[in-house]
Motif scaffolding. Structure first.
Motif, PDB file in Angstrom:
ATOM      1  N   UNK A   1       0.818  -1.211   0.000  1.00 26.82           N
ATOM      2  CA  UNK A   1       0.000   0.000   0.000  1.00 26.82           C
ATOM      3  C   UNK A   1       0.854   1.263   0.000  1.00 26.82           C
ATOM      4  N   UNK A   2       1.939   1.251   0.766  1.00 24.58           N
ATOM      5  CA  UNK A   2       2.743   2.457   0.935  1.00 24.58           C
ATOM      6  C   UNK A   2       3.856   2.591  -0.096  1.00 24.58           C
ATOM      7  N   UNK A   3       4.381   1.465  -0.559  1.00 23.23           N
ATOM      8  CA  UNK A   3       5.531   1.543  -1.457  1.00 23.23           C
ATOM      9  C   UNK A   3       5.265   0.924  -2.826  1.00 23.23           C
ATOM     10  N   UNK A   4       4.187   0.187  -2.965  1.00 19.95           N
ATOM     11  CA  UNK A   4       3.755  -0.417  -4.232  1.00 19.95           C
ATOM     12  C   UNK A   4       4.878  -1.162  -4.943  1.00 19.95           C
ATOM     13  N   UNK A   5       5.843  -1.653  -4.188  1.00 16.40           N
ATOM     14  CA  UNK A   5       6.935  -2.436  -4.767  1.00 16.40           C
ATOM     15  C   UNK A   5       7.601  -3.207  -3.640  1.00 16.40           C
ATOM     16  N   UNK A   6       8.579  -4.039  -4.001  1.00 18.67           N
ATOM     17  CA  UNK A   6       9.324  -4.784  -2.984  1.00 18.67           C
ATOM     18  C   UNK A   6      10.518  -3.995  -2.473  1.00 18.67           C
ATOM     19  N   UNK A   7      10.648  -2.749  -2.924  1.00 25.11           N
ATOM     20  CA  UNK A   7      11.839  -1.964  -2.617  1.00 25.11           C
ATOM     21  C   UNK A   7      11.684  -1.214  -1.299  1.00 25.11           C
ATOM     22  N   UNK A   8      11.504  -1.963  -0.225  1.00 24.80           N
ATOM     23  CA  UNK A   8      11.422  -1.370   1.097  1.00 24.80           C
ATOM     24  C   UNK A   8      12.027  -2.339   2.100  1.00 24.80           C
ATOM     25  N   UNK A   9      12.461  -1.804   3.216  1.00 24.54           N
ATOM     26  CA  UNK A   9      13.145  -2.598   4.225  1.00 24.54           C
ATOM     27  C   UNK A   9      12.230  -2.831   5.425  1.00 24.54           C
ATOM     28  N   UNK A  10      12.559  -3.860   6.173  1.00 29.33           N
ATOM     29  CA  UNK A  10      11.708  -4.235   7.297  1.00 29.33           C
ATOM     30  C   UNK A  10      12.576  -4.624   8.487  1.00 29.33           C
ATOM     31  N   UNK A  11      12.304  -4.027   9.627  1.00 26.56           N
ATOM     32  CA  UNK A  11      13.008  -4.368  10.858  1.00 26.56           C
ATOM     33  C   UNK A  11      11.990  -4.878  11.866  1.00 26.56           C
ATOM     34  N   UNK A  12      12.258  -6.021  12.421  1.00 26.74           N
ATOM     35  CA  UNK A  12      11.335  -6.617  13.377  1.00 26.74           C
ATOM     36  C   UNK A  12      12.070  -7.045  14.629  1.00 26.74           C
ATOM     37  N   UNK A  13      11.442  -6.785  15.748  1.00 28.70           N
ATOM     38  CA  UNK A  13      11.884  -7.359  17.009  1.00 28.70           C
ATOM     39  C   UNK A  13      10.700  -8.141  17.556  1.00 28.70           C
ATOM     40  N   UNK A  14      10.938  -9.253  18.189  1.00 29.46           N
ATOM     41  CA  UNK A  14       9.833 -10.053  18.698  1.00 29.46           C
ATOM     42  C   UNK A  14       8.882  -9.198  19.535  1.00 29.46           C
ATOM     43  N   UNK A  15       7.584  -9.416  19.343  1.00 30.52           N
ATOM     44  CA  UNK A  15       6.579  -8.655  20.089  1.00 30.52           C
ATOM     45  C   UNK A  15       6.452  -9.120  21.527  1.00 30.52           C
ATOM     46  N   UNK A  16       7.247 -10.110  21.896  1.00 29.31           N
ATOM     47  CA  UNK A  16       7.189 -10.645  23.252  1.00 29.31           C
ATOM     48  C   UNK A  16       7.713  -9.638  24.266  1.00 29.31           C
ATOM     49  N   UNK A  17       7.008  -9.510  25.376  1.00 29.22           N
ATOM     50  CA  UNK A  17       7.474  -8.735  26.524  1.00 29.22           C
ATOM     51  C   UNK A  17       7.656  -9.721  27.672  1.00 29.22           C
ATOM     52  N   UNK A  18       8.886 -10.206  27.901  1.00 33.29           N
ATOM     53  CA  UNK A  18       9.080 -11.315  28.847  1.00 33.29           C
ATOM     54  C   UNK A  18       8.740 -10.985  30.288  1.00 33.29           C
ATOM     55  N   UNK A  19       8.606  -9.706  30.623  1.00 27.55           N
ATOM     56  CA  UNK A  19       8.245  -9.365  32.001  1.00 27.55           C
ATOM     57  C   UNK A  19       6.743  -9.425  32.245  1.00 27.55           C
TER      58      UNK A  19
END
Length: 463
Positions: free
Chosen positions: A209-227
């Motif tokens: 939707x935002x970039x209309x191509x595969x030319x974008x980067x993605x950074x993910x950190x686990x959504x887990x909050x261990x506390x």
């Protein structure tokens, strides 16, 4: 990272300067990664840095991980203007105040301002050469704002709480679906979208939707909050189950010793209780206040919070709740996005949210200081939001396409609860992997001890 080795010394000086300007002792690895990317992509390090980035970046970080600083720090440094769009007006003035405390020029423009305020703001925006413009999608598309932006060099476009684009854009916030048109009007600046929880399918849709191509980067950190410890309570009627839960915790006539009750209070208060409607929240807040009085408990405050209250009232409730160590606040999902109160110890859901992303987002209001917290869901008969048996944490994360090796605490995996983190920092959460998406390729990077070189040594005593 996105800067050549010869710039390493410059980067470290920049990170140290950011810590001083924002009153921090250190930056987390994911913050350095995002700050580095946005500075490089906006030309801060020259053409070489820009060549190593793409059209934009989608960043998924759990609540309480310092997500806002990932774009606020670069916005304060780049040569040009940053436009930041927030979904909720309640966040705008708070963010403006944060920028101004850091010495960054910041102008607001949104529908809640008076006509005189909007006119004055547009005049200032049209003359900006460096700094930050804070708005929402509807206001950014207004004719006056679009005209003012034509004279401004927007180098970075930031959208916070990006998961709401898909949740709200198809219904009452259609402007969220037209962000790509705004990008074109601004001559396609580097675009960064930040969110706390997003499923793989929604991530793909949002990227397209935002970039209309595969030319974008993605950074993910686990959504887990261990506390955060997760608990599911099967019941026939959630309000009745809530009353029983509160009485077991706080009514001294039920046999708790004084020291046991105090310990229970410390673990569960302040407490947020999420209800589906404003009426449910208001009714249960009044009933709970009556219950507490009947039980002889007069030192626990009780109130309600929702979007139907005016801005000043909501802000006053937020401030009172943040200052009150022994409070119970009934709220709709209006409190689940953007409100940052570090000391909440327990989040209670009277019924399952619409999806697992909302559940994790709302549960993440608890334990933002890194100390032990709990998330409790009352699941009435016939509901299957969480299946019977099985690890709650694994089930929640699997819906986002994420996996964990060990559960740090749920009612199914008893005995493995992390009760305390040194200095309130959940270091273990940051030892999980990051994934950096480059086009269609996914590179998994495991953090090492060196990634935490800036951290005080005692933070690692329990790792």
């Amino acid at each position: 990272m996105y800067v050549r080795e010869e710039a390493q010394g410059l980067k470290e000086r920049i990170f140290s300067s950011i810590c001083r300007n924002w009153g921090l002792d250190y930056l987390y690895p994911h913050q350095k990664l995002c700050i580095d990317y946005l500075l490089a992509g906006t030309g801060y390090f020259g053409e070489a840095g820009m060549a190593e980035t793409r059209n934009g970046i989608l960043v998924s970080l759990p609540t309480g991980s310092g997500k806002s600083l990932c774009f606020m720090a670069p916005a304060a440094r780049i040569d040009g203007v940053t436009l930041i769009l927030y979904p909720l007006n309640a966040l705008l003035r708070d963010q403006q105040a944060r920028f101004r405390r850091a010495g960054v020029p910041a102008e607001l423009y949104y529908g809640g301002m008076t006509t005189e305020e909007r006119s004055a703001s547009l005049e200032k925006i049209g003359k900006m050469q460096k700094g930050v413009i804070i708005s929402n999608c509807e206001s950014a598309f207004s004719p006056g704002m679009l005209q003012a932006l034509e004279t401004v060099s927007i180098r970075l476009l930031v959208v916070d709480e990006g998961h709401l684009i898909l949740q709200w854009g198809t219904s009452f916030r259609p402007s969220l679906f037209h962000l790509i048109q705004l990008k074109r009007h601004l001559e396609n600046p580097l675009t960064a979208v930040f969110t706390a929880t997003i499923s793989p399918d929604d991530r793909h849709i949002l990227g397209t939707l935002l970039w209309s191509s595969a030319d974008w980067d993605y950074v993910e950190m686990l959504s887990d909050r261990p506390n955060i410890r997760y608990r599911v309570v099967p019941c026939l009627h959630a309000p009745t189950a809530l009353r029983l839960f509160l009485r077991q915790r706080f009514d001294p006539s039920w046999g708790f010793l004084a020291e046991q009750q105090n310990a229970a209070d410390e673990l569960n208060l302040p407490m947020l209780v999420f209800g589906k409607t404003r009426k449910i929240c208001e009714d249960l807040a009044r009933k709970t206040e009556i219950w507490l009085n009947i039980w002889g408990i007069h030192n626990i405050s009780c109130g309600y919070y929702h979007a139907g209250l005016d801005r000043d009232t909501r802000k006053q409730i937020e401030n009172d709740f943040a200052a009150e160590r022994r409070g119970i606040l009934f709220t709709t999902k209006a409190f689940g996005t953007g409100v940052d109160i570090p000391g909440i110890r327990c989040c209670v859901h009277l019924s399952p949210p619409e999806n697992m992303e909302d559940f994790l987002q709302e549960s993440g209001r608890a334990g933002r200081d890194g100390n032990a917290a709990c998330s409790l869901l009352f699941q009435e008969t016939g509901m299957d939001f969480f299946p019977a048996g099985g690890c709650r944490r694994r089930h929640a994360l699997s819906s986002l396409g994420q996996e964990i090796e060990h559960c740090s605490g749920c009612d199914h995996c008893e005995g493995n609860v992390i009760l305390e983190f040194p200095e309130g920092v959940a270091v273990r959460a940051f030892r999980d992997h990051y994934r950096l998406r480059l086009g269609r390729d996914v590179e998994k990077r495991i953090l090492s001890r060196e990634d935490f070189a800036d951290f005080p040594e005692k933070l690692f005593s329990s790792i």
